[in-house]
Motif scaffolding. Structure first.
Motif, short mmCIF file in Angstrom:
data_model
loop_
_atom_site.label_atom_id
_atom_site.label_comp_id
_atom_site.label_asym_id
_atom_site.label_seq_id
_atom_site.Cartn_x
_atom_site.Cartn_y
_atom_site.Cartn_z
N ASP A 90 -7.54 -16.72 21.18
CA ASP A 90 -7.13 -15.94 20.01
C ASP A 90 -8.03 -16.31 18.85
O ASP A 90 -7.84 -17.36 18.21
N SER A 92 -8.28 -15.10 15.95
CA SER A 92 -7.65 -15.05 14.63
C SER A 92 -6.92 -16.35 14.28
O SER A 92 -6.57 -16.57 13.12
N MET A 93 -6.69 -17.20 15.28
CA MET A 93 -5.88 -18.40 15.07
C MET A 93 -6.72 -19.67 14.87
O MET A 93 -6.25 -20.77 15.13
N LYS A 96 -13.36 -20.66 11.16
CA LYS A 96 -14.71 -20.28 11.56
C LYS A 96 -15.71 -20.78 10.51
O LYS A 96 -15.51 -20.57 9.31
N ASN A 141 -10.65 -15.75 7.22
CA ASN A 141 -9.86 -15.66 8.45
C ASN A 141 -9.94 -14.26 9.06
O ASN A 141 -9.86 -14.10 10.28
N GLN A 142 -10.11 -13.23 8.21
CA GLN A 142 -10.09 -11.86 8.72
C GLN A 142 -11.40 -11.43 9.36
O GLN A 142 -11.51 -10.31 9.89
N THR A 144 -13.99 -10.69 12.08
CA THR A 144 -13.76 -10.40 13.50
C THR A 144 -14.68 -11.24 14.38
O THR A 144 -15.69 -11.78 13.92
N SER A 168 -9.83 -24.63 16.46
CA SER A 168 -8.39 -24.35 16.44
C SER A 168 -7.66 -25.47 17.17
O SER A 168 -8.28 -26.40 17.70
N TYR A 204 -14.95 -6.49 20.03
CA TYR A 204 -13.64 -6.24 19.42
C TYR A 204 -12.55 -6.34 20.49
O TYR A 204 -11.45 -6.82 20.23
N GLN A 207 -12.58 -10.56 23.51
CA GLN A 207 -12.56 -11.80 22.75
C GLN A 207 -12.40 -12.97 23.72
O GLN A 207 -11.30 -13.51 23.91
#
Length: 234
Positions: A90, A92-93, A96, A141-142, A144, A168, A204, A207
């Motif tokens: 994931d 998004s978790m 970066k 965080n947003q 991609t 993460s 997209y 992942q």
């Protein structure tokens, strides 16, 4: 005065002869160099206009076997690395980061270049730049997985010592643009698994990391993650 004019004319003639000799002697190399300069590059719009020249050269090489396109270790650099398994995660978790051995000014310029072309709704204020050694950029965080991979590639194409880092609770990895090919990013996870990311894939939807322990991956100083500049963001 006439002597000076004669000398200038003589110099001009000699330079012209030298130029013609160079063009004749290295004509093939000059033409091939110009063709390869027209290779399309994401952050250089002029190459998009000139790219038909490169594609014509590529087609001629594939059709007639001529040696036209610049090679990456004997290949055209467009290959996609194979993999033995897929490691989904994931994106998004996690946090970066871009780590680069360069100046803060250069980092800002590269980010502005990237933001002109990225797909996400990002701006320069979304990125936290720390003047550490090396420079550390915390990405929003947003961002991609696709944009982060392209950003990593963009930095690596300009700065040799650059990495994209993901951190993460479940997965840590570092990555960089593979110099042997055009579109592959390679790297290694915190537990030692080597992987690749192909930037022409639909990142997209896909992942994940493509695991292949036979890849050659350069070493990375994990202290930059464990007790180095990244902790200064916390």
């Amino acid at each position: 005065m006439e002597i000076i004019i004669y000398l200038l004319v003589a110099v001009f003639i000699l330079l012209s002869i030298g130029l013609v000799y160079t063009l004749v002697k290295d004509f093939k190399e000059i033409v091939l160099g110009l063709v390869n300069m027209c290779k399309p590059q994401l952050f250089h719009p002029l190459t998009w206009l000139l790219s038909p020249i490169w594609f014509i050269g590529y087609a001629l090489e594939k059709t007639f076997g001529w040696d036209i396109i610049e090679k990456y270790d004997g290949s055209d650099g467009l290959e996609k690395y194979s993999h033995t398994e897929i490691l989904p995660f994931d994106f998004s978790m996690g946090d970066k980061y871009i780590i680069a051995k360069t100046s803060q000014k250069n980092v800002e310029l590269l980010l502005k270049d990237f933001l002109d072309f990225c797909d996400g709704k990002l701006n320069i204020e979304n990125f936290q730049i720390k003047n550490t050694d090396p420079i550390t950029v915390q990405c929003p965080n947003q961002i991609t997985f696709n944009d982060f991979s392209i950003l990593t590639q963009h930095f690596c194409n300009d700065i040799e010592d650059s990495w994209g880092v993901f951190k993460s609770g479940r997965l840590d990895y570092y990555s960089y643009s593979d110099k042997k090919t055009v579109h592959n990013i390679v790297g290694q996870t915190g537990d030692g698994q080597k992987f690749s990311i192909y930037t022409l894939d639909d990142l997209y939807k896909e992942q994940h990391l493509k695991i292949n322990d036979n890849l050659k991956v350069k070493k990375f100083d994990w202290n930059l993650i464990n007790n180095g500049p990244l902790l200064k963001f916390k």
